[in-house]
Every structure is written in structure tokens, then in C-alpha cells.
Write a protein that holds these residues in place. Structure first.
Motif, PDB file in Angstrom:
ATOM      1  N   SER A 162       0.790  -1.054   0.127  1.00 29.73           N
ATOM      2  CA  SER A 162      -0.165  -0.089  -0.071  1.00 29.73           C
ATOM      3  C   SER A 162       0.824   1.260   0.094  1.00 29.73           C
ATOM      4  CB  SER A 162      -0.834   0.155   1.149  1.00 29.73           C
ATOM      5  OG  SER A 162      -1.837  -1.014   1.323  1.00 29.73           O
ATOM      6  N   SER A 163       0.370   2.396  -0.602  1.00 28.83           N
ATOM      7  CA  SER A 163       1.023   3.561  -0.679  1.00 28.83           C
ATOM      8  C   SER A 163       1.192   4.175   0.651  1.00 28.83           C
ATOM      9  CB  SER A 163       0.207   4.638  -1.631  1.00 28.83           C
ATOM     10  OG  SER A 163       1.169   5.814  -1.470  1.00 28.83           O
ATOM     11  N   LEU A 164       2.559   4.662   1.019  1.00 32.55           N
ATOM     12  CA  LEU A 164       2.748   5.269   2.236  1.00 32.55           C
ATOM     13  C   LEU A 164       2.567   6.709   2.319  1.00 32.55           C
ATOM     14  CD1 LEU A 164       6.024   3.543   3.254  1.00 32.55           C
ATOM     15  CD2 LEU A 164       3.625   2.908   3.917  1.00 32.55           C
ATOM     16  N   GLY A 165       2.481   7.487   1.101  1.00 32.22           N
ATOM     17  CA  GLY A 165       2.252   8.700   1.014  1.00 32.22           C
ATOM     18  C   GLY A 165       2.119   9.069  -0.561  1.00 32.22           C
ATOM     19  N   THR A 166       1.923  10.340  -0.818  1.00 33.79           N
ATOM     20  CA  THR A 166       1.767  10.988  -2.080  1.00 33.79           C
ATOM     21  C   THR A 166       2.527  12.408  -2.090  1.00 33.79           C
ATOM     22  OG1 THR A 166      -0.053  12.065  -2.016  1.00 33.79           O
ATOM     23  CG2 THR A 166      -0.368   9.787  -2.642  1.00 33.79           C
ATOM     24  N   GLY A 167       3.000  12.496  -3.220  1.00 37.99           N
ATOM     25  CA  GLY A 167       3.478  13.895  -3.774  1.00 37.99           C
ATOM     26  C   GLY A 167       5.048  13.824  -3.793  1.00 37.99           C
ATOM     27  N   THR A 168       5.800  15.164  -4.221  1.00 39.23           N
ATOM     28  CA  THR A 168       7.272  15.199  -4.440  1.00 39.23           C
ATOM     29  C   THR A 168       8.180  15.011  -3.213  1.00 39.23           C
ATOM     30  OG1 THR A 168       6.836  17.665  -4.310  1.00 39.23           O
ATOM     31  CG2 THR A 168       6.807  16.710  -6.613  1.00 39.23           C
ATOM     32  N   SER A 169       7.522  15.393  -2.116  1.00 36.38           N
ATOM     33  CA  SER A 169       8.293  15.058  -0.893  1.00 36.38           C
ATOM     34  C   SER A 169       7.692  14.075   0.027  1.00 36.38           C
ATOM     35  CB  SER A 169       8.720  16.375  -0.031  1.00 36.38           C
ATOM     36  OG  SER A 169       7.378  16.830   0.349  1.00 36.38           O
ATOM     37  N   PHE A 170       8.535  13.279   0.504  1.00 42.96           N
ATOM     38  CA  PHE A 170       7.876  12.101   1.739  1.00 42.96           C
ATOM     39  C   PHE A 170       8.743  12.186   2.835  1.00 42.96           C
ATOM     40  CE2 PHE A 170       8.329   7.520   2.461  1.00 42.96           C
ATOM     41  CZ  PHE A 170       7.245   7.392   2.996  1.00 42.96           C
ATOM     42  N   THR A 171       7.932  12.160   4.217  1.00 45.24           N
ATOM     43  CA  THR A 171       8.704  11.767   5.270  1.00 45.24           C
ATOM     44  C   THR A 171       8.501  10.482   5.760  1.00 45.24           C
ATOM     45  OG1 THR A 171       8.348  14.254   5.807  1.00 45.24           O
ATOM     46  CG2 THR A 171       8.881  12.706   7.475  1.00 45.24           C
ATOM     47  N   THR A 172       9.353   9.691   5.902  1.00 40.39           N
ATOM     48  CA  THR A 172       9.324   8.262   6.261  1.00 40.39           C
ATOM     49  C   THR A 172       9.052   8.062   7.725  1.00 40.39           C
ATOM     50  OG1 THR A 172      11.641   8.134   7.126  1.00 40.39           O
ATOM     51  CG2 THR A 172      11.627   8.124   4.872  1.00 40.39           C
ATOM     52  N   PRO A 173       8.398   6.998   7.796  1.00 40.66           N
ATOM     53  CA  PRO A 173       8.101   6.423   9.234  1.00 40.66           C
ATOM     54  C   PRO A 173       9.498   6.626  10.106  1.00 40.66           C
ATOM     55  CG  PRO A 173       7.375   5.002   7.840  1.00 40.66           C
ATOM     56  CD  PRO A 173       8.213   5.866   7.157  1.00 40.66           C
ATOM     57  N   VAL A 174       9.399   6.268  11.311  1.00 41.17           N
ATOM     58  CA  VAL A 174      10.633   6.596  12.100  1.00 41.17           C
ATOM     59  C   VAL A 174      11.217   5.081  11.831  1.00 41.17           C
ATOM     60  CG1 VAL A 174      11.353   6.356  14.555  1.00 41.17           C
ATOM     61  CG2 VAL A 174       9.648   7.809  14.237  1.00 41.17           C
ATOM     62  N   ILE A 175      12.700   5.296  11.422  1.00 43.65           N
ATOM     63  CA  ILE A 175      13.424   4.215  11.321  1.00 43.65           C
ATOM     64  C   ILE A 175      14.868   4.275  12.116  1.00 43.65           C
ATOM     65  CG2 ILE A 175      12.508   3.979   8.827  1.00 43.65           C
ATOM     66  CD1 ILE A 175      14.802   5.432   7.781  1.00 43.65           C
ATOM     67  N   SER A 176      15.453   3.163  12.283  1.00 50.12           N
ATOM     68  CA  SER A 176      16.466   3.170  13.051  1.00 50.12           C
ATOM     69  C   SER A 176      17.865   2.600  12.438  1.00 50.12           C
ATOM     70  CB  SER A 176      16.396   2.262  14.286  1.00 50.12           C
ATOM     71  OG  SER A 176      15.763   1.018  13.920  1.00 50.12           O
ATOM     72  N   THR A 177      17.662   1.995  11.019  1.00 52.17           N
ATOM     73  CA  THR A 177      18.570   1.495  10.096  1.00 52.17           C
ATOM     74  C   THR A 177      18.381   2.084   8.631  1.00 52.17           C
ATOM     75  OG1 THR A 177      17.407  -0.449   9.674  1.00 52.17           O
ATOM     76  CG2 THR A 177      19.054  -0.738  11.468  1.00 52.17           C
ATOM     77  N   THR A 178      19.389   2.169   7.960  1.00 49.70           N
ATOM     78  CA  THR A 178      19.260   2.719   6.799  1.00 49.70           C
ATOM     79  C   THR A 178      18.233   2.018   5.867  1.00 49.70           C
ATOM     80  OG1 THR A 178      21.498   3.441   6.551  1.00 49.70           O
ATOM     81  CG2 THR A 178      20.580   2.901   4.514  1.00 49.70           C
ATOM     82  N   THR A 179      17.254   2.392   5.358  1.00 50.35           N
ATOM     83  CA  THR A 179      16.305   1.749   4.649  1.00 50.35           C
ATOM     84  C   THR A 179      15.881   2.203   3.169  1.00 50.35           C
ATOM     85  OG1 THR A 179      14.979   1.619   6.847  1.00 50.35           O
ATOM     86  CG2 THR A 179      13.469   1.182   4.975  1.00 50.35           C
ATOM     87  N   THR A 180      15.663   1.287   2.269  1.00 50.57           N
ATOM     88  CA  THR A 180      15.124   1.879   0.714  1.00 50.57           C
ATOM     89  C   THR A 180      13.778   1.940   0.562  1.00 50.57           C
ATOM     90  OG1 THR A 180      17.179   0.784   0.048  1.00 50.57           O
ATOM     91  CG2 THR A 180      15.356   1.255  -1.583  1.00 50.57           C
ATOM     92  N   PHE A 181      13.254   3.077   0.167  1.00 52.24           N
ATOM     93  CA  PHE A 181      11.848   3.168  -0.154  1.00 52.24           C
ATOM     94  C   PHE A 181      11.633   3.174  -1.571  1.00 52.24           C
ATOM     95  CE2 PHE A 181      12.174   4.515   4.338  1.00 52.24           C
ATOM     96  CZ  PHE A 181      11.082   4.083   4.754  1.00 52.24           C
ATOM     97  N   TYR A 182      10.487   3.369  -2.419  1.00 52.86           N
ATOM     98  CA  TYR A 182      10.363   3.106  -3.439  1.00 52.86           C
ATOM     99  C   TYR A 182       9.136   4.217  -3.813  1.00 52.86           C
ATOM    100  CZ  TYR A 182      12.991  -0.986  -3.102  1.00 52.86           C
ATOM    101  OH  TYR A 182      13.926  -1.822  -3.016  1.00 52.86           O
ATOM    102  N   VAL A 183       9.352   4.745  -5.241  1.00 53.93           N
ATOM    103  CA  VAL A 183       8.491   6.047  -5.801  1.00 53.93           C
ATOM    104  C   VAL A 183       8.018   5.570  -6.982  1.00 53.93           C
ATOM    105  CG1 VAL A 183      10.083   7.486  -6.373  1.00 53.93           C
ATOM    106  CG2 VAL A 183       7.913   8.477  -5.736  1.00 53.93           C
ATOM    107  N   GLU A 184       6.763   5.609  -7.370  1.00 53.38           N
ATOM    108  CA  GLU A 184       6.355   5.420  -8.887  1.00 53.38           C
ATOM    109  C   GLU A 184       5.413   6.726  -9.024  1.00 53.38           C
ATOM    110  OE1 GLU A 184       3.979   2.048  -8.420  1.00 53.38           O
ATOM    111  OE2 GLU A 184       2.200   3.042  -7.894  1.00 53.38           O
ATOM    112  N   ALA A 185       5.420   7.066 -10.427  1.00 50.89           N
ATOM    113  CA  ALA A 185       4.273   8.054 -10.860  1.00 50.89           C
ATOM    114  C   ALA A 185       3.111   7.248 -11.509  1.00 50.89           C
ATOM    115  CB  ALA A 185       5.389   9.075 -11.846  1.00 50.89           C
ATOM    116  N   VAL A 186       1.974   8.291 -11.284  1.00 51.86           N
ATOM    117  CA  VAL A 186       0.909   7.435 -11.930  1.00 51.86           C
ATOM    118  C   VAL A 186       0.196   8.611 -12.787  1.00 51.86           C
ATOM    119  CG1 VAL A 186      -1.500   6.492 -11.363  1.00 51.86           C
ATOM    120  CG2 VAL A 186       0.562   5.794  -9.982  1.00 51.86           C
ATOM    121  N   ASN A 187      -0.292   8.306 -13.910  1.00 50.83           N
ATOM    122  CA  ASN A 187      -1.155   9.553 -14.729  1.00 50.83           C
ATOM    123  C   ASN A 187      -1.965   8.840 -15.723  1.00 50.83           C
ATOM    124  OD1 ASN A 187      -1.569  12.172 -15.749  1.00 50.83           O
ATOM    125  ND2 ASN A 187      -0.279  11.748 -17.451  1.00 50.83           N
TER     126      ASN A 187
END
Length: 205
Positions: free
Chosen positions: A74-99
Motif C-alpha cells: 500500500s502507498s505510504l504517501g503521495t507527492g514530490t516530498s515524503f517523510t518516512t516513518p521512524v527508522i533506526s537503520t538505513t532503509t530503501t523506499f520506492y516511488v512511482e508515478a501514476v497518470n
């Protein structure tokens, strides 16, 4: 032809040819071709210790959706900027565009968490007179810096150990890793004077 249209709409007229007593039948349909969409740029983020990280992305059009996985979820957020949840280790997130029903491939964006190093152990030294000694320290990560003051000042040495001699003194060590600095820890050097015989009492018999 429709194949020549990159994006937009085209009206197609379909004609069914019949035979007597049936006549020809025309049917008009509109074919809409949506432009493809892509993520055109990403901005990774970093922080020291646990917390949230601000990430960014741009797209050729449409809406940007952020995910915790490369596919599904499920999408965690939308937009050109995204604030991650609280993390304690280096984490990779992913972004896609929909039109307009078209979805790009997901692109990874790295949220780096730099761990604050710690001084894990120290060893002081005790010498006598003109003897010299060695002070040592170990850190969880990074480079160890030696100071003569508990805060501020300029490091006079780096590394796990330093030689010492002369008068007693307390030194201080800190570790620096990826721009993160540990608290300073005291390391004590003690120099004791060599005892002397100050007087003798002869024996009589």
C-alpha cells in the motif's frame, strides 16, 4: 493511424460492409492514448540516529506514490516530498508515478541512518618517575580523536593509542563516524614520583 499518435485522442470510423438486402453500417469510436509517465529524479535523505527522513522525487507528470517495497503493498504517501516513518537503520523506499491510469516503474530512494559511535573501552596508564606509558581507547565505529579538554579545543592526535610521559594528566577521547560524534570519555594518565630514602638510622650494639 492510431500507432502514430503519441498521446491524445483519435476518432476511428469503423464500416461494416454488408450485402443486400443489408446495407453498410458505420460505427464511430474514440480511442484515447495516454502519455507514458516516469520518475525523472530522486533526492535521498539522511539523519543521525533513529527518526524520520525527508525524501524527494520528481516525475514527468501525474502523481507520485511512495512505497516500502519494490512491488505490491500500500502507498505510504503521495507527492514530490515524503517523510518516512521512524527508522533506526538505513532503509530503501520506492516511488512511482501514476497518470491517467498509466503507472511508471518504481524507483528506489535511500533513507540513510548514521549511527552515533561510542567509545567502547579505554585503558589508562600509571608510571613512576621518568617512565613513559600508553593510553588506549576503542570505538564502535569511526576514527578516535584525542583531546586535552573535556569539550571544545582541537584534537592533538588520532588513533587507538597515544604515548604519555611527564606529569599526571587526564585526556579525553571521542569517536567520529559519518559526521556523527560520540560523547567524550576521560582517560587518566597517572605519574607517581619515585620514592626516595630520606634518612637512615644506624644500629648500635
Amino acid at each position: 493511424s492510431a500507432a502514430d499518435i503519441t498521446a491524445g485522442s483519435v476518432t476511428l470510423t469503423l464500416t461494416a460492409f454488408g450485402y443486400a438486402p443489408c446495407g453498410n453500417t458505420n460505427s464511430t469510436k474514440t480511442l484515447t492514448i495516454n502519455a507514458s509517465v516516469s520518475v525523472t529524479g530522486t533526492t535521498p535523505g539522511s539523519r543521525t540516529g533513529s527518526g524520520t527522513v525527508l525524501l524527494g522525487a520528481t516525475a514527468s507528470g501525474g502523481t507520485l506514490n511512495w512505497y516500502a517495497s519494490a512491488t505490491g503493498g500500500s502507498s505510504l504517501g503521495t507527492g514530490t516530498s515524503f517523510t518516512t516513518p521512524v527508522i533506526s537503520t538505513t532503509t530503501t523506499f520506492y516511488v512511482e508515478a501514476v497518470n491517467a491510469g498509466c503507472t511508471s516503474v518504481r524507483v528506489p530512494v535511500l533513507a540513510t541512518v548514521n549511527t552515533i559511535p561510542t567509545i567502547t573501552s579505554t585503558t589508562g596508564a600509571v608510571t613512576c618517575g621518568n617512565q613513559s606509558g600508553t593510553l588506549s581507547a576503542n570505538a564502535s565505529a569511526g576514527t578516535i580523536y584525542w583531546y586535552s579538554v573535556a569539550s571544545g579545543g582541537t584534537a592533538f592526535a588520532t588513533g587507538n593509542s597515544i604515548p604519555v610521559s611527564g606529569a599526571s594528566q587526564t585526556f579525553y577521547v571521542e569517536a567520529v563516524s559519518n559526521g556523527c560524534i560520540s560523547p567524550r570519555v576521560a582517560v587518566v594518565y597517572m605519574n607517581n614520583p619515585v620514592p626516595t630514602i630520606t634518612s637512615v638510622v644506624p644500629a648500635n650494639r
